[in-house]
Design an enzyme around this catalytic site. Structure first.
Site, mmCIF file in Angstrom:
data_model
loop_
_atom_site.group_PDB
_atom_site.id
_atom_site.type_symbol
_atom_site.label_atom_id
_atom_site.label_comp_id
_atom_site.label_asym_id
_atom_site.label_seq_id
_atom_site.Cartn_x
_atom_site.Cartn_y
_atom_site.Cartn_z
ATOM 1 N N GLU A 56 0.825 -1.201 0.000
ATOM 2 C CA GLU A 56 0.000 0.000 0.000
ATOM 3 C C GLU A 56 0.860 1.252 0.000
ATOM 4 O OE1 GLU A 56 -2.932 1.057 3.114
ATOM 5 O OE2 GLU A 56 -3.931 -0.791 2.501
ATOM 6 N N HIS A 66 -4.477 6.801 0.099
ATOM 7 C CA HIS A 66 -3.774 5.521 0.144
ATOM 8 C C HIS A 66 -4.278 4.628 -0.974
ATOM 9 C CE1 HIS A 66 -7.253 4.203 2.628
ATOM 10 N NE2 HIS A 66 -6.926 2.973 2.279
ATOM 11 N N HIS A 110 -5.238 0.811 -2.713
ATOM 12 C CA HIS A 110 -5.777 -0.518 -2.435
ATOM 13 C C HIS A 110 -5.298 -1.455 -3.533
ATOM 14 C CE1 HIS A 110 -9.475 0.438 0.353
ATOM 15 N NE2 HIS A 110 -8.302 0.656 0.931
ATOM 16 N N ASP A 167 -10.793 1.672 7.279
ATOM 17 C CA ASP A 167 -10.538 2.992 6.692
ATOM 18 C C ASP A 167 -11.502 4.025 7.271
ATOM 19 O OD1 ASP A 167 -8.517 2.136 5.019
ATOM 20 O OD2 ASP A 167 -9.845 1.826 3.305
HETATM 21 ZN ZN LIG Z 1 -7.936 1.285 2.767
#
Ligand SMILES: [Zn+2]
Length: 125
Positions: free
Chosen positions: A27, A73, A75, A86
């Site tokens: 990530e 961020h 995925h 999240d």
């Molecule tokens: Zn996430």
């Protein structure tokens, strides 16, 4: 983080997509900074963004920076909707949060309000 955000600079979006590709299958995460409602800068911090309590503490201990509007961020599984983890993180942070999904194109990302509603963002050249 009450400031309104309605756009993202295309170069910043491209930077995010590129960094996410480079970090895949891990990530990628960063802090978002905006000026006049447009996200235009990334601030990299070590560690991952999503669901990371340590990260929240780190961010809250930084000197007040009113250009910080949220986080981004990636995925790697391709789903660019927030996970339950999240949403928990977004809620404690406030602001706006981008999630980019693999394969990290201009069509595989979305912006979310900390409450979990999707927010439309204009891409600004
Ligand atoms: Zn996430």
């Amino acid at each position: 983080m009450p400031r309104r955000v309605d756009g993202i600079a295309r170069k910043t979006l491209r930077m995010i997509l590129e960094a996410s590709r480079e970090t895949h299958p891990n990530e990628f995460g960063a802090i978002l900074k905006a000026e006049a409602g447009v996200i235009h800068e990334l601030m990299l911090i070590p560690g991952t963004i999503s669901g990371n309590r340590h990260m929240i503490l780190q961010i809250h201990m930084m000197p007040a920076d009113f250009s910080i509007v949220g986080t981004v961020h990636s995925h790697p599984n391709g789903i660019y909707a927030p996970s339950a983890e999240d949403l928990h993180f977004f809620n404690s942070f406030g602001g706006i949060h981008l999630i980019v999904g693999s394969p990290y194109t201009e069509d595989t990302w979305a912006a979310w309000r900390y409450t979990g509603e999707r927010v439309p963002l204009r891409i600004i050249a």
